[in-house]
Design a protein around this motif. Structure first.
Motif, PDB file in Angstrom:
ATOM      1  N   VAL A  89      12.644  -3.973   0.306  1.00 30.76           N
ATOM      2  CA  VAL A  89      13.092  -4.469   1.606  1.00 30.76           C
ATOM      3  C   VAL A  89      14.615  -4.530   1.733  1.00 30.76           C
ATOM      4  CG1 VAL A  89      13.008  -6.460   3.167  1.00 30.76           C
ATOM      5  CG2 VAL A  89      10.925  -5.670   2.014  1.00 30.76           C
ATOM      6  N   PRO A  90      15.385  -4.938   0.697  1.00 23.05           N
ATOM      7  CA  PRO A  90      16.843  -5.056   0.883  1.00 23.05           C
ATOM      8  C   PRO A  90      17.578  -3.722   0.989  1.00 23.05           C
ATOM      9  CG  PRO A  90      16.070  -6.448  -0.941  1.00 23.05           C
ATOM     10  CD  PRO A  90      14.959  -5.519  -0.601  1.00 23.05           C
ATOM     11  N   LYS A  91      17.004  -2.607   0.520  1.00 18.38           N
ATOM     12  CA  LYS A  91      17.714  -1.334   0.469  1.00 18.38           C
ATOM     13  C   LYS A  91      17.776  -0.650   1.835  1.00 18.38           C
ATOM     14  CE  LYS A  91      17.331   0.556  -4.231  1.00 18.38           C
ATOM     15  NZ  LYS A  91      16.785   1.705  -5.012  1.00 18.38           N
ATOM     16  N   GLN A  92      18.936  -0.145   2.196  1.00 18.86           N
ATOM     17  CA  GLN A  92      19.079   0.584   3.455  1.00 18.86           C
ATOM     18  C   GLN A  92      18.259   1.875   3.453  1.00 18.86           C
ATOM     19  OE1 GLN A  92      20.294  -0.132   6.434  1.00 18.86           O
ATOM     20  NE2 GLN A  92      19.562   1.886   7.119  1.00 18.86           N
ATOM     21  N   ILE A  93      18.133   2.503   2.273  1.00 15.62           N
ATOM     22  CA  ILE A  93      17.404   3.772   2.232  1.00 15.62           C
ATOM     23  C   ILE A  93      15.948   3.585   2.667  1.00 15.62           C
ATOM     24  CG2 ILE A  93      16.669   3.626  -0.187  1.00 15.62           C
ATOM     25  CD1 ILE A  93      17.264   6.668  -0.355  1.00 15.62           C
ATOM     26  N   LEU A 150      13.184   4.696  -3.525  1.00 15.80           N
ATOM     27  CA  LEU A 150      12.528   3.716  -2.661  1.00 15.80           C
ATOM     28  C   LEU A 150      12.141   2.449  -3.414  1.00 15.80           C
ATOM     29  CD1 LEU A 150      10.177   6.074  -0.582  1.00 15.80           C
ATOM     30  CD2 LEU A 150      12.385   5.100   0.102  1.00 15.80           C
ATOM     31  N   ASN A 151      12.236   2.474  -4.739  1.00 13.38           N
ATOM     32  CA  ASN A 151      11.939   1.312  -5.565  1.00 13.38           C
ATOM     33  C   ASN A 151      13.194   0.481  -5.796  1.00 13.38           C
ATOM     34  OD1 ASN A 151       9.002   1.920  -6.832  1.00 13.38           O
ATOM     35  ND2 ASN A 151      10.136   3.850  -6.629  1.00 13.38           N
ATOM     36  N   CYS A 152      13.050  -0.815  -5.859  1.00 17.92           N
ATOM     37  CA  CYS A 152      14.213  -1.682  -6.057  1.00 17.92           C
ATOM     38  C   CYS A 152      14.916  -1.393  -7.376  1.00 17.92           C
ATOM     39  CB  CYS A 152      13.791  -3.154  -5.994  1.00 17.92           C
ATOM     40  SG  CYS A 152      13.468  -3.747  -4.305  1.00 17.92           S
ATOM     41  N   ASP A 153      14.136  -1.027  -8.408  1.00 16.94           N
ATOM     42  CA  ASP A 153      14.746  -0.751  -9.705  1.00 16.94           C
ATOM     43  C   ASP A 153      15.081   0.725  -9.898  1.00 16.94           C
ATOM     44  OD1 ASP A 153      12.263   0.395 -10.062  1.00 16.94           O
ATOM     45  OD2 ASP A 153      11.636  -0.926 -11.702  1.00 16.94           O
ATOM     46  N   GLY A 154      14.821   1.539  -8.892  1.00 19.77           N
ATOM     47  CA  GLY A 154      15.148   2.955  -8.984  1.00 19.77           C
ATOM     48  C   GLY A 154      14.263   3.748  -9.911  1.00 19.77           C
ATOM     49  N   VAL A 155      13.140   3.177 -10.311  1.00 13.46           N
ATOM     50  CA  VAL A 155      12.227   3.850 -11.231  1.00 13.46           C
ATOM     51  C   VAL A 155      10.903   4.123 -10.512  1.00 13.46           C
ATOM     52  CG1 VAL A 155      10.967   3.691 -13.412  1.00 13.46           C
ATOM     53  CG2 VAL A 155      13.276   2.734 -13.225  1.00 13.46           C
ATOM     54  N   HIS A 210       0.832  -1.211   0.000  1.00 13.00           N
ATOM     55  CA  HIS A 210       0.000   0.000   0.000  1.00 13.00           C
ATOM     56  C   HIS A 210       0.868   1.262   0.000  1.00 13.00           C
ATOM     57  CE1 HIS A 210      -3.966  -1.891   0.565  1.00 13.00           C
ATOM     58  NE2 HIS A 210      -3.358  -2.768   1.345  1.00 13.00           N
ATOM     59  N   THR A 211       1.933   1.239  -0.796  1.00  9.68           N
ATOM     60  CA  THR A 211       2.927   2.321  -0.724  1.00  9.68           C
ATOM     61  C   THR A 211       3.168   3.019  -2.059  1.00  9.68           C
ATOM     62  OG1 THR A 211       4.584   0.546  -0.904  1.00  9.68           O
ATOM     63  CG2 THR A 211       4.199   1.474   1.286  1.00  9.68           C
ATOM     64  N   ASN A 212       2.272   2.891  -3.021  1.00  7.35           N
ATOM     65  CA  ASN A 212       2.540   3.474  -4.336  1.00  7.35           C
ATOM     66  C   ASN A 212       2.722   4.982  -4.279  1.00  7.35           C
ATOM     67  OD1 ASN A 212       2.535   2.700  -7.398  1.00  7.35           O
ATOM     68  ND2 ASN A 212       1.388   4.610  -7.252  1.00  7.35           N
ATOM     69  N   ALA A 213       1.981   5.671  -3.420  1.00 10.95           N
ATOM     70  CA  ALA A 213       2.137   7.133  -3.351  1.00 10.95           C
ATOM     71  C   ALA A 213       3.558   7.504  -2.934  1.00 10.95           C
ATOM     72  CB  ALA A 213       1.121   7.721  -2.375  1.00 10.95           C
ATOM     73  N   ALA A 214       4.141   6.737  -2.008  1.00 16.15           N
ATOM     74  CA  ALA A 214       5.526   6.996  -1.599  1.00 16.15           C
ATOM     75  C   ALA A 214       6.497   6.605  -2.707  1.00 16.15           C
ATOM     76  CB  ALA A 214       5.845   6.225  -0.326  1.00 16.15           C
ATOM     77  N   LEU A 215       6.259   5.459  -3.323  1.00 12.89           N
ATOM     78  CA  LEU A 215       7.154   4.998  -4.392  1.00 12.89           C
ATOM     79  C   LEU A 215       7.132   5.948  -5.580  1.00 12.89           C
ATOM     80  CD1 LEU A 215       6.166   1.210  -4.291  1.00 12.89           C
ATOM     81  CD2 LEU A 215       8.236   2.245  -3.345  1.00 12.89           C
ATOM     82  N   ALA A 216       5.978   6.541  -5.864  1.00 15.21           N
ATOM     83  CA  ALA A 216       5.882   7.496  -6.966  1.00 15.21           C
ATOM     84  C   ALA A 216       6.582   8.804  -6.621  1.00 15.21           C
ATOM     85  CB  ALA A 216       4.411   7.766  -7.285  1.00 15.21           C
ATOM     86  N   SER A 217       6.672   9.111  -5.344  1.00 14.70           N
ATOM     87  CA  SER A 217       7.275  10.375  -4.919  1.00 14.70           C
ATOM     88  C   SER A 217       8.789  10.334  -4.904  1.00 14.70           C
ATOM     89  CB  SER A 217       6.752  10.729  -3.518  1.00 14.70           C
ATOM     90  OG  SER A 217       5.355  10.854  -3.507  1.00 14.70           O
ATOM     91  N   TYR A 218       9.360   9.151  -4.624  1.00 11.47           N
ATOM     92  CA  TYR A 218      10.817   9.003  -4.524  1.00 11.47           C
ATOM     93  C   TYR A 218      11.260   7.729  -5.219  1.00 11.47           C
ATOM     94  CZ  TYR A 218      10.888  12.905  -1.315  1.00 11.47           C
ATOM     95  OH  TYR A 218      10.771  14.168  -0.778  1.00 11.47           O
ATOM     96  N   ALA A 219      11.916   7.896  -6.354  1.00  5.66           N
ATOM     97  CA  ALA A 219      12.333   6.755  -7.156  1.00  5.66           C
ATOM     98  C   ALA A 219      13.251   5.818  -6.386  1.00  5.66           C
ATOM     99  CB  ALA A 219      13.039   7.241  -8.432  1.00  5.66           C
TER     100      ALA A 219
END
Length: 531
Positions: free
Chosen positions: A307-311, A285-290, A274-283
């Motif tokens: 989950v694996p990313k420290q950010i 936060l996505n595993c592929d950086g997109v 349920h995090t698309n709004a956050a993922l759309a705001s900051y690339a």
């Protein structure tokens, strides 16, 4: 020959006497006063009190009435709240004082009534509400309010009379957690709209307001360290539109107002799904950086933090730190449901890292019951939203966590989800959990609902209102009322008092009160409404 009938003096005297008797009789009938208005019986309120002892003469509020309160800031505020409730409809001045005689008295008596309990004593000479804490005084005021005619809710002077039945109410809640959730993410609701709902919940002694502040369709709280969450992620909602978000000052005003009505705000940041709004705001936060596009649909389960990313954990730490600083309440809800795009191993790893962050900022974790599939932190609460026919395996997982010390908040979707349609013809809402009429919402026992769950593990109940189809206050009211009143009774009143046939009569009497307040509500055919 016909005889002429004339009136003799004697006959005139007799006829005159008869006419006087008839006139007197007519006068006597006309002078018979109408039956006195009856006061609402002490046990005809919602939630029904734990103990009622009726007796004695009723008390009548008059123009000379005064409200006396203890000389503490909190007690003075409860007194002012009561006066503000009564003044518009009665037209009485109702001064609030800390000394001198008064026929409406609020008293604090430490140690006897618990954190929220109270005693209400009423008789010819006045009404006294006694409690151990200001919350108890406030809840006692709600009972007093319901004992008065429904027209007390109006904002213009009404004829009265303002009677309170004689006797004693002794009351304390069954469960410590009695909540309602408002989803402000699918559709955004303004501060004033949230306040309106708070006022409606307060009447029924709710004490928790769960705000669902983030989802795929919108991020609704300003975070200084990640500003695009609100300005971009909050810019839309289901079906499009401008969305919106709360500034920190807005959120603090909601928290303050809720506290003035003795509701604690429970903020939710739903994750890792349920995090698309956050993922759309900051690339990043996505595993592929997109960054994906903003989303305005209603599907679930497609988004996940990486989950694996420290950010990801830097992000979570920042959000929880800022939100915890704004929230004086005990809890912070981390969601955790419908994370279908997160592997089980990643879900467990994520929860293992995020729960300690919540603890670091001195908050207690609440998560949807999928949290029990990981390792709930010590003291965490799991919010069960399954159905009667949820799999035995999933229920057993929840029961095991409860046996190991995890507290439960019960929100079964096919009973307490306020966005479920009442019938197939309900113009709003959804039906994926089934149709939920008023009786189904009320007629069950939270203490015995889940097999294998110790009664002590049940902390209380919560009625969530998801807003995919809800866009205005009238929609909130129509879907919440009358069902939310039953949720209040499940949470407050002793199990032994729960009886549908008795409850539906008390519920029907609430209709005129809602109408006096200008509220929309569903006139269920299961309830014998009074017109």
């Amino acid at each position: 020959m016909r005889r002429h009938h004339s009136t003799t003096p004697r006959m005139a005297r007799i006829l005159g006497s008869l006419l006087l008797v008839a006139a007197a009789g007519a006068f006597t009938v006309a002078a018979t006063p109408a039956s006195k208005p009856a006061a609402t019986p002490l046990d005809q309120v919602v939630p029904v009190p734990a103990s009622v002892t009726p007796g004695g003469s009723p008390y009548r509020i008059t123009h000379e009435a005064r409200i006396r309160v203890p000389d503490t800031r909190a007690a003075r505020q409860v007194g002012a709240y009561l006066a503000d409730l009564l003044r518009p409809s009665t037209g009485y001045p109702l001064p609030v004082t800390t000394r001198g005689p008064a026929d409406i008295q609020l008293r604090l008596q430490p140690g006897k009534f618990g954190a929220e309990g109270y005693r209400l004593d009423s008789g010819h000479g006045g009404v006294t509400i006694t409690a151990s804490a200001p919350a108890g005084l406030f809840h006692g005021v709600q009972t007093l309010r319901q004992l008065l005619p429904a027209s007390v809710e109006k904002k213009s002077v009404q004829p009265g009379p303002w009677l309170v039945a004689g006797g004693t109410v002794q009351d304390t809640p069954r469960f410590a957690y009695r909540g309602a959730m408002l989803d402000v993410s699918r559709h955004f609701f303004t501060v004033d709209q949230v306040k309106r709902y708070i006022d409606e919940l307060a009447l029924y002694k709710f004490n928790e307001l769960h705000l669902h502040l983030s989802d795929d369709q919108g991020w609704r709280i300003a975070i200084d360290s990640w500003p695009r969450l609100a300005t971009y992620g909050g810019s839309t909602q289901v079906g499009g539109g401008t969305g919106g978000h709360y500034t920190k000052a807005d959120y603090q005003e909601i928290v303050r107002y809720a506290a003035s009505r003795y509701l604690e705000v429970v903020p939710e940041i739903d994750m890792p799904g349920h995090t698309n709004a956050a993922l759309a705001s900051y690339a990043e936060l996505n595993c592929d950086g997109v960054a994906p596009s903003l989303y305005t649909g209603t599907e679930v389960g497609f988004s996940s933090l990486c989950v694996p990313k420290q950010i990801t954990y830097d992000f979570v730490d920042d959000v929880i730190r800022e939100l915890a600083a704004l929230t004086p309440g005990r809890y912070l809800h981390i969601g955790g449901d419908e994370a279908h795009s997160t592997s089980h191993a990643d879900y467990v790893a994520f929860m293992d890292k995020v729960q300690p962050i919540v603890a670091k900022y001195s908050k207690t974790v609440i998560g949807w019951h999928q949290l029990t599939g990981a390792t709930p932190a010590k003291g965490a609460l799991a919010q069960y939203w399954g159905l009667d026919d949820t799999s035995a395996e999933e229920k057993a997982q929840v029961a095991k966590a409860a046996q190991n010390g995890t507290g439960l908040i019960l929100s079964p979707a096919d009973r307490l989800y306020l966005d479920m349609k009442y019938t197939e013809d309900t113009p709003l809402g959804q039906d994926w959990a089934g149709l939920v009429e008023v009786r189904r919402s009320y007629d069950w026992d939270p203490g015995t609902y889940l097999a294998g769950v110790p009664g002590s593990a049940v902390r209380g109940v919560e009625a969530p209102l998801w807003t995919e189809t809800i866009t205005k206050s009238a929609d909130i009211e129509y879907m919440a009322f009358p069902r939310v009143a039953g949720v209040a009774e499940l949470g407050w009143s002793p199990a032994a008092t729960h009886d549908w046939d008795a409850y539906k009569v008390r519920l029907a009497a609430q209709g005129p009160r809602w109408e006096a307040r200008g509220m929309a509500y569903y006139r269920s055919p299961q309830v014998p409404w009074t017109d």
